[in-house]
Design a protein around this motif. Structure first.
Motif, PDB file in Angstrom:
ATOM      1  N   GLU A 221      13.982  -4.053  -7.082  1.00  0.00           N
ATOM      2  CA  GLU A 221      13.256  -4.364  -8.164  1.00  0.00           C
ATOM      3  C   GLU A 221      11.665  -4.664  -7.719  1.00  0.00           C
ATOM      4  OE1 GLU A 221      14.194  -3.909 -10.350  1.00  0.00           O
ATOM      5  OE2 GLU A 221      16.548  -3.917 -10.411  1.00  0.00           O
ATOM      6  N   PRO A 222      10.523  -3.674  -8.519  1.00  0.00           N
ATOM      7  CA  PRO A 222       9.677  -3.849  -8.547  1.00  0.00           C
ATOM      8  C   PRO A 222       8.522  -5.191  -9.103  1.00  0.00           C
ATOM      9  CG  PRO A 222       9.875  -2.050  -9.458  1.00  0.00           C
ATOM     10  CD  PRO A 222      11.272  -2.663  -9.206  1.00  0.00           C
ATOM     11  N   ASN A 223       7.766  -5.350  -7.672  1.00  0.00           N
ATOM     12  CA  ASN A 223       7.674  -7.197  -8.410  1.00  0.00           C
ATOM     13  C   ASN A 223       6.237  -7.351  -9.148  1.00  0.00           C
ATOM     14  OD1 ASN A 223       7.168 -10.231  -7.164  1.00  0.00           O
ATOM     15  ND2 ASN A 223       5.174  -9.477  -6.082  1.00  0.00           N
ATOM     16  N   ASP A 224       6.274  -8.453  -9.581  1.00  0.00           N
ATOM     17  CA  ASP A 224       4.601  -8.359 -10.237  1.00  0.00           C
ATOM     18  C   ASP A 224       3.601  -9.548  -9.380  1.00  0.00           C
ATOM     19  OD1 ASP A 224       1.962  -8.823 -12.262  1.00  0.00           O
ATOM     20  OD2 ASP A 224       3.141  -9.694 -13.649  1.00  0.00           O
ATOM     21  N   PRO A 225       2.543  -9.172  -8.249  1.00  0.00           N
ATOM     22  CA  PRO A 225       1.886  -8.203  -8.724  1.00  0.00           C
ATOM     23  C   PRO A 225       2.464  -6.493  -7.850  1.00  0.00           C
ATOM     24  CG  PRO A 225       1.421  -9.235  -6.769  1.00  0.00           C
ATOM     25  CD  PRO A 225       2.000  -9.940  -8.020  1.00  0.00           C
ATOM     26  N   ALA A 226       2.485  -5.319  -8.749  1.00  0.00           N
ATOM     27  CA  ALA A 226       3.694  -4.432  -7.654  1.00  0.00           C
ATOM     28  C   ALA A 226       2.910  -3.742  -6.197  1.00  0.00           C
ATOM     29  CB  ALA A 226       3.396  -3.377  -8.901  1.00  0.00           C
ATOM     30  N   ALA A 227       1.971  -4.023  -6.087  1.00  0.00           N
ATOM     31  CA  ALA A 227       1.403  -3.924  -4.841  1.00  0.00           C
ATOM     32  C   ALA A 227      -0.112  -4.485  -4.607  1.00  0.00           C
ATOM     33  CB  ALA A 227       0.576  -2.108  -4.805  1.00  0.00           C
ATOM     34  N   ALA A 228      -0.556  -4.189  -3.268  1.00  0.00           N
ATOM     35  CA  ALA A 228      -1.817  -4.127  -2.413  1.00  0.00           C
ATOM     36  C   ALA A 228      -2.071  -3.088  -2.021  1.00  0.00           C
ATOM     37  CB  ALA A 228      -1.309  -5.100  -1.662  1.00  0.00           C
ATOM     38  N   ALA A 229      -3.524  -3.031  -2.377  1.00  0.00           N
ATOM     39  CA  ALA A 229      -4.146  -2.031  -2.026  1.00  0.00           C
ATOM     40  C   ALA A 229      -4.829  -1.917  -0.734  1.00  0.00           C
ATOM     41  CB  ALA A 229      -5.349  -1.065  -3.335  1.00  0.00           C
ATOM     42  N   VAL A 230      -5.349  -1.382   0.072  1.00  0.00           N
ATOM     43  CA  VAL A 230      -6.177  -0.997   1.419  1.00  0.00           C
ATOM     44  C   VAL A 230      -7.457   0.498   1.003  1.00  0.00           C
ATOM     45  CG1 VAL A 230      -4.653  -1.956   3.010  1.00  0.00           C
ATOM     46  CG2 VAL A 230      -4.505   0.720   2.516  1.00  0.00           C
ATOM     47  N   ALA A 231      -8.781   0.221   1.977  1.00  0.00           N
ATOM     48  CA  ALA A 231      -9.566   0.487   1.676  1.00  0.00           C
ATOM     49  C   ALA A 231      -9.012   2.598   1.582  1.00  0.00           C
ATOM     50  CB  ALA A 231     -10.602   0.738   2.445  1.00  0.00           C
ATOM     51  N   PRO A 232      -9.544   3.246   1.022  1.00  0.00           N
ATOM     52  CA  PRO A 232      -9.285   4.911   0.967  1.00  0.00           C
ATOM     53  C   PRO A 232      -9.078   5.562   2.074  1.00  0.00           C
ATOM     54  CG  PRO A 232     -10.493   3.918  -1.204  1.00  0.00           C
ATOM     55  CD  PRO A 232     -10.826   2.815   0.069  1.00  0.00           C
ATOM     56  N   GLY A 233      -8.766   6.334   2.324  1.00  0.00           N
ATOM     57  CA  GLY A 233      -7.990   6.971   3.844  1.00  0.00           C
ATOM     58  C   GLY A 233      -8.047   5.929   5.222  1.00  0.00           C
ATOM     59  N   SER A 234      -6.875   4.842   4.819  1.00  0.00           N
ATOM     60  CA  SER A 234      -7.006   4.148   5.472  1.00  0.00           C
ATOM     61  C   SER A 234      -5.738   4.313   5.992  1.00  0.00           C
ATOM     62  CB  SER A 234      -6.974   2.939   5.958  1.00  0.00           C
ATOM     63  OG  SER A 234      -7.932   1.467   4.989  1.00  0.00           O
ATOM     64  N   GLY A 235      -4.493   4.368   5.218  1.00  0.00           N
ATOM     65  CA  GLY A 235      -3.327   5.590   5.739  1.00  0.00           C
ATOM     66  C   GLY A 235      -1.776   3.734   6.426  1.00  0.00           C
ATOM     67  N   PRO A 236      -2.086   3.261   5.216  1.00  0.00           N
ATOM     68  CA  PRO A 236      -1.278   2.056   5.629  1.00  0.00           C
ATOM     69  C   PRO A 236       0.425   2.335   6.838  1.00  0.00           C
ATOM     70  CG  PRO A 236      -1.148   1.572   3.078  1.00  0.00           C
ATOM     71  CD  PRO A 236      -2.229   2.810   3.634  1.00  0.00           C
ATOM     72  N   ARG A 237       0.435   1.287   7.372  1.00  0.00           N
ATOM     73  CA  ARG A 237       1.818   2.149   7.969  1.00  0.00           C
ATOM     74  C   ARG A 237       2.918   0.843   8.697  1.00  0.00           C
ATOM     75  NH1 ARG A 237       2.753   6.732  12.420  1.00  0.00           N
ATOM     76  NH2 ARG A 237       3.692   5.806  13.411  1.00  0.00           N
ATOM     77  N   HIS A 238       2.274   0.189   9.762  1.00  0.00           N
ATOM     78  CA  HIS A 238       3.238  -0.258   9.490  1.00  0.00           C
ATOM     79  C   HIS A 238       2.840  -2.330   9.834  1.00  0.00           C
ATOM     80  CE1 HIS A 238       6.359   1.429  13.058  1.00  0.00           C
ATOM     81  NE2 HIS A 238       6.030   1.910  11.866  1.00  0.00           N
ATOM     82  N   PHE A 239       3.247  -3.074   9.431  1.00  0.00           N
ATOM     83  CA  PHE A 239       3.197  -4.057   8.203  1.00  0.00           C
ATOM     84  C   PHE A 239       4.356  -5.419   9.118  1.00  0.00           C
ATOM     85  CE2 PHE A 239       3.430  -7.807   5.258  1.00  0.00           C
ATOM     86  CZ  PHE A 239       2.283  -7.123   4.709  1.00  0.00           C
ATOM     87  N   ALA A 240       3.540  -6.534   9.854  1.00  0.00           N
ATOM     88  CA  ALA A 240       4.070  -7.506   9.874  1.00  0.00           C
ATOM     89  C   ALA A 240       3.685  -9.029   9.744  1.00  0.00           C
ATOM     90  CB  ALA A 240       3.906  -7.642  11.567  1.00  0.00           C
TER      91      ALA A 240
END
Length: 390
Positions: A221-240
């Motif tokens: 289910e969507p969370n609140d907050p729904a997202a975390a943003a990174v700098a424009p053009g970063s292209g987030p890929r993997h996460f740990a």
């Protein structure tokens, strides 16, 4: 470069998960095993037929190829069941069973040989599935669809078979890179250590989408907050996530950076601490990043560079979660898409997609630096590495 999904109608991503006797290894827990099976996902080109099996001797570091474990199309990302009895793979294609969407395959693992027997297949509900994780209860498979820009949850039965998706969310938006960020491209989905929240970096919209996860109900289910943003053009890929669950780290494909976050485990919220380059100062060539992992000790973070063809090494400040660059180790091949750290934290295996080799390195436990062991195996188009202790 041309995205692989335009050739096979999908794009892959890989990360590693370690399973010990049915329990995911965390932190500095002792590893009571002398060797591990290594499952290697591939693109089924240049002679590849699917998922390959290798053996890693955790005492000597010897790495040997056992052969083809299971035949399947484009198993570009793999995940192991907590019981150690089953393996799951995305099938990075654009159409499956007559409809739009990629495939997700369930396999039974032969406990004597490590070979795989297909149990069943289901649709990922989106084109080009590139990442899959199994939750801690073993009752759910969570999938990210790069081509479709979506995420889904598929239930897992007691027999290891997959059910039809019970949750599906289509991401929306775009970002500043007209060639790579014209629409959403969900690139991975990652559960937090408490099994309560899922983080889904989306390369196309420069956001890490955050979902609440109910394992018993097989629901996202969507969370609140729904997202975390990174700098424009970063292209987030993997996460740990860090073993302490206080911090988390995302690798940004297009910017060749890592973003360190503080993690609020009660709310599923991410707060940016730092963004640091994965490249050495003065590097002028083309590069994209791929995979990221935190050492089981929590002392080091590693990221893969494709172009520079290296593993970037960082030390973690345990008081703040911030990273300090330690150095870079060449992967002895081309395009290290994925790599894995064995559950004991002793060895790192780098999968070089464009040179068809998997190369072993020993990890210095004091500095985090990597030393080649001289061990490598030939595997066509390797793009994912998973360890199962024996």
């Amino acid at each position: 470069m041309t995205p692989q999904w335009m050739i096979w109608m999908g794009v892959a991503a890989c990360s590693v998960a370690a399973v010990l006797g049915g329990t995911t290894v965390q932190g500095n827990e002792a590893v009571q095993s002398d060797n591990a099976w290594v499952y290697i996902g591939t693109y089924t080109q240049r002679g590849s037929k699917g998922i390959y099996l290798a053996r890693l001797d955790l005492a000597s570091g010897k790495l040997s190829l056992e052969g083809l474990a299971g035949e399947v199309v484009n198993p570009s990302f793999l995940a192991l069941h907590p019981s150690g009895k089953y393996l799951y793979a995305v099938g990075e294609v654009g159409q499956f069973a007559g409809g739009m969407g990629g495939a997700v395959s369930a396999f039974a693992i032969d406990p004597e040989t490590g070979k795989l027997a297909l149990l069943n297949q289901k649709s990922s509900r989106g084109a080009g599935p590139c990442h899959i994780v199994i939750d801690r209860t073993g009752k759910n498979a969570l999938v990210a669809n790069y081509g479709g820009g979506s995420v889904a949850c598929l239930p897992i039965g007691d027999d290891g078979q997959l059910g039809d998706a019970t949750s599906f969310f289509q991401h929306e938006g775009s970002s500043v890179n007209p060639r790579r960020q014209e629409r959403p491209h969900a690139h991975s989905i990652n559960l937090d250590p408490a099994n309560r929240f899922a983080m889904a970096p989306d390369l196309g919209i420069d956001k890490i989408m955050i979902y609440r996860f109910d394992a018993a109900a097989h629901r996202l289910e969507p969370n609140d907050p729904a997202a975390a943003a990174v700098a424009p053009g970063s292209g987030p890929r993997h996460f740990a996530f860090h073993p302490t669950a206080r911090y988390a780290y995302g690798i940004n494909e297009l910017a060749s950076t890592i973003t360190a976050f503080e993690y609020d485990a009660a709310r599923g919220a991410l707060t940016t601490l730092q963004t640091i380059s994965t490249l050495p100062e003065g590097f002028q060539g083309n590069n994209t990043t791929a995979d990221i992992h935190v050492h089981p000790s929590g002392k080091f973070v590693y990221g893969s560079n494709r172009g520079h063809d290296s593993i970037a090494i960082f030390a973690v400040d345990l008081a703040t979660g911030k990273l300090t660059a330690v150095g870079h180790e060449p992967t002895q091949g081309k395009t290290p898409r994925n790599f894995g750290i064995d559950p004991s934290g002793t060895f790192l295996l780098a999968a070089n997609q464009d040179s068809d080799n998997v190369v072993a390195f020993r990890i210095d436990q004091a500095t985090g630096k990597l030393e080649p062991t001289g061990q490598s195996i030939r595997v066509p188009m390797p793009v994912c590495v998973k360890f199962l202790l024996r």
